[in-house]
Design a protein around this motif. Sequence first.
Motif, mmCIF file in Angstrom:
data_model
loop_
_atom_site.group_PDB
_atom_site.id
_atom_site.type_symbol
_atom_site.label_atom_id
_atom_site.label_comp_id
_atom_site.label_asym_id
_atom_site.label_seq_id
_atom_site.Cartn_x
_atom_site.Cartn_y
_atom_site.Cartn_z
ATOM 1 N N ALA A 86 40.297 31.882 34.633
ATOM 2 C CA ALA A 86 40.519 31.566 33.225
ATOM 3 C C ALA A 86 39.411 32.108 32.320
ATOM 4 O O ALA A 86 39.614 32.267 31.107
ATOM 5 C CB ALA A 86 40.639 30.044 33.053
ATOM 6 N N LEU A 87 38.246 32.396 32.884
ATOM 7 C CA LEU A 87 37.120 32.873 32.080
ATOM 8 C C LEU A 87 37.099 34.393 31.928
ATOM 9 O O LEU A 87 36.352 34.921 31.113
ATOM 10 C CB LEU A 87 35.802 32.412 32.712
ATOM 11 C CG LEU A 87 35.626 30.896 32.838
ATOM 12 C CD1 LEU A 87 34.295 30.581 33.501
ATOM 13 C CD2 LEU A 87 35.714 30.232 31.472
ATOM 14 N N GLY A 88 37.910 35.075 32.744
ATOM 15 C CA GLY A 88 37.929 36.523 32.634
ATOM 16 C C GLY A 88 38.034 37.187 33.985
ATOM 17 O O GLY A 88 38.450 36.566 34.966
ATOM 18 N N SER A 89 37.669 38.475 34.045
ATOM 19 C CA SER A 89 37.814 39.261 35.268
ATOM 20 C C SER A 89 36.472 39.857 35.683
ATOM 21 O O SER A 89 35.633 40.181 34.833
ATOM 22 C CB SER A 89 38.830 40.388 35.069
ATOM 23 O OG SER A 89 40.108 39.866 34.755
ATOM 24 N N ALA A 90 36.306 40.007 36.984
ATOM 25 C CA ALA A 90 35.111 40.629 37.529
ATOM 26 C C ALA A 90 35.276 42.141 37.546
ATOM 27 O O ALA A 90 36.350 42.680 37.254
ATOM 28 C CB ALA A 90 34.861 40.105 38.941
ATOM 29 N N VAL A 91 34.216 42.832 37.905
ATOM 30 C CA VAL A 91 34.265 44.280 38.025
ATOM 31 C C VAL A 91 35.155 44.659 39.208
ATOM 32 O O VAL A 91 35.154 44.003 40.251
ATOM 33 C CB VAL A 91 32.844 44.846 38.215
ATOM 34 C CG1 VAL A 91 32.880 46.357 38.423
ATOM 35 C CG2 VAL A 91 31.979 44.492 37.019
ATOM 36 N N VAL A 92 35.925 45.716 39.058
ATOM 37 C CA VAL A 92 36.808 46.166 40.127
ATOM 38 C C VAL A 92 35.980 46.635 41.319
ATOM 39 O O VAL A 92 34.920 47.250 41.168
ATOM 40 C CB VAL A 92 37.702 47.317 39.626
ATOM 41 C CG1 VAL A 92 38.579 47.847 40.760
ATOM 42 C CG2 VAL A 92 38.572 46.839 38.480
ATOM 43 N N SER A 93 36.473 46.326 42.514
ATOM 44 C CA SER A 93 35.777 46.708 43.738
ATOM 45 C C SER A 93 35.799 48.217 43.918
ATOM 46 O O SER A 93 36.507 48.948 43.206
ATOM 47 C CB SER A 93 36.455 46.048 44.946
ATOM 48 O OG SER A 93 37.704 46.671 45.196
ATOM 49 N N ALA A 94 35.045 48.667 44.896
ATOM 50 C CA ALA A 94 35.132 50.066 45.284
ATOM 51 C C ALA A 94 36.519 50.344 45.846
ATOM 52 O O ALA A 94 37.179 49.454 46.393
ATOM 53 C CB ALA A 94 34.062 50.385 46.326
ATOM 54 N N VAL A 95 36.971 51.566 45.700
ATOM 55 C CA VAL A 95 38.295 51.956 46.194
ATOM 56 C C VAL A 95 38.221 52.226 47.692
ATOM 57 O O VAL A 95 37.320 52.913 48.171
ATOM 58 C CB VAL A 95 38.810 53.199 45.447
ATOM 59 C CG1 VAL A 95 40.128 53.677 46.063
ATOM 60 C CG2 VAL A 95 38.994 52.885 43.966
ATOM 61 N N ALA A 96 39.163 51.654 48.441
ATOM 62 C CA ALA A 96 39.302 51.916 49.869
ATOM 63 C C ALA A 96 40.636 52.605 50.107
ATOM 64 O O ALA A 96 41.580 52.443 49.315
ATOM 65 C CB ALA A 96 39.232 50.618 50.670
#
Length: 425
Positions: free
Chosen positions: A42-52
């Motif tokens: 509800a507070l937002g989104s984290a940084v996207v992970s590295a691509v696998a």
Amino acid sequence: WSTDPGLPLEAWYQSSVTERFFVHGELSNGVRYYSAVRASNALGSAVVSAVASGVPGSRSWGPATQLEPDPSVDFASAATWIASNRLGDTVVLAEKFEDAVYRLYVWQYALAGGWIGPELVSEESGSHHFATVDIDDNANVLVAWAGGAPGERNLYATYRPHGKTFGPRETVEHYVTEGDANGDVVGLSHLEFSDDGRAYVCWRQNRLHDYNGLADVNGASALLKRFDPLTGWGAERNLEVFNNIGDTRLLSCDVSGNGKVVAAWERFNTYDPVSSAPAATEHDVWVAAYSADLGWISSETVEFLDDGSREAGGLGAHNHAPRVAVGNQGKAAVIWYNASEVEIQAIEYDFSTAQWLPQETLESRSNQIPDGHSHRLATSERGDIVVSWGDKFRIRTSQATKWARSKTLPAAAEHLGFDESGAPY
């Protein structure tokens, strides 16, 4: 996820992940798939992970792994079990006799980390009887066994949440001697998780079972319990019907991912309410079914479901060795050996109508049935069924109204199943 890494992330396919895994179906061999994960609340989104990325395709067997390098350790083969989940997480359960005690250990394999263990599950002065294990898709592990001296064995279990250690041993069933029944647990037939994290255990136990004042000496009954990781073990379900006396010789159970249960058991019983009854017995196959919305459907014999008869005097058909398979599609199947007619017979259960469907004979040529215990059964998630006996097998897809003609295998089947693509093996 995407097959084109050059696209901006906003253009990739997106799916919600609510568990520790994401099942990516309908992949094409030889195509590279790219995936990334982003956590949100509800507070937002984290940084996207590295691509696998990875390329699906055929895989070869890896080298054998020796889990126990000490050749002096004595393993009990009867107490060795293996279980896997859909993600490839695998557990091996084995009993070792060392330092004058019996120890039950678990080794676990994960695709991302290889083998770990051994992890001590239980230590007893006597052997762990009928030990079995299962692992769910979240890598939670449940182990069950019968402990104690034969004649007074109780049913025990211990649970290990993912990333934690096994809890203390719990008593699943302890039955006090009553009349001629000593309460001994004589068989642990099945242990399996459903997709919601609950688990079901089926076992046979010497229980007081009388009819018209008569009772077999230490005749076994078929029982079942459900485990909830939040509330523990629920109340037991005695599957027997008290219109007979006898002994349950074999119990087969199966659980679908959505928590449907079917049980079938062979019972050496009689319906004669007279003192000479134990001499007038027959082998019956009993069946029962459970779903969360309808509860339990009353136990009944396949012979009664077929023709409404319940012969006294041991004059009914002698049915043996039932096998059960149930899938998420809403149907289940039971097969057995009819020794009176020398046939392999089957019956299906439709959960949508809560009814057993008409019985079918899958093999009536006696020279094609090597014995009364070689038959096997499996069902896929989409409802396909494969059955074998000896070196013969038949398949019926979920869309078909009839069984395909029997075909020949290279050898008698020891185990049948379906892989994640729906192909039988």
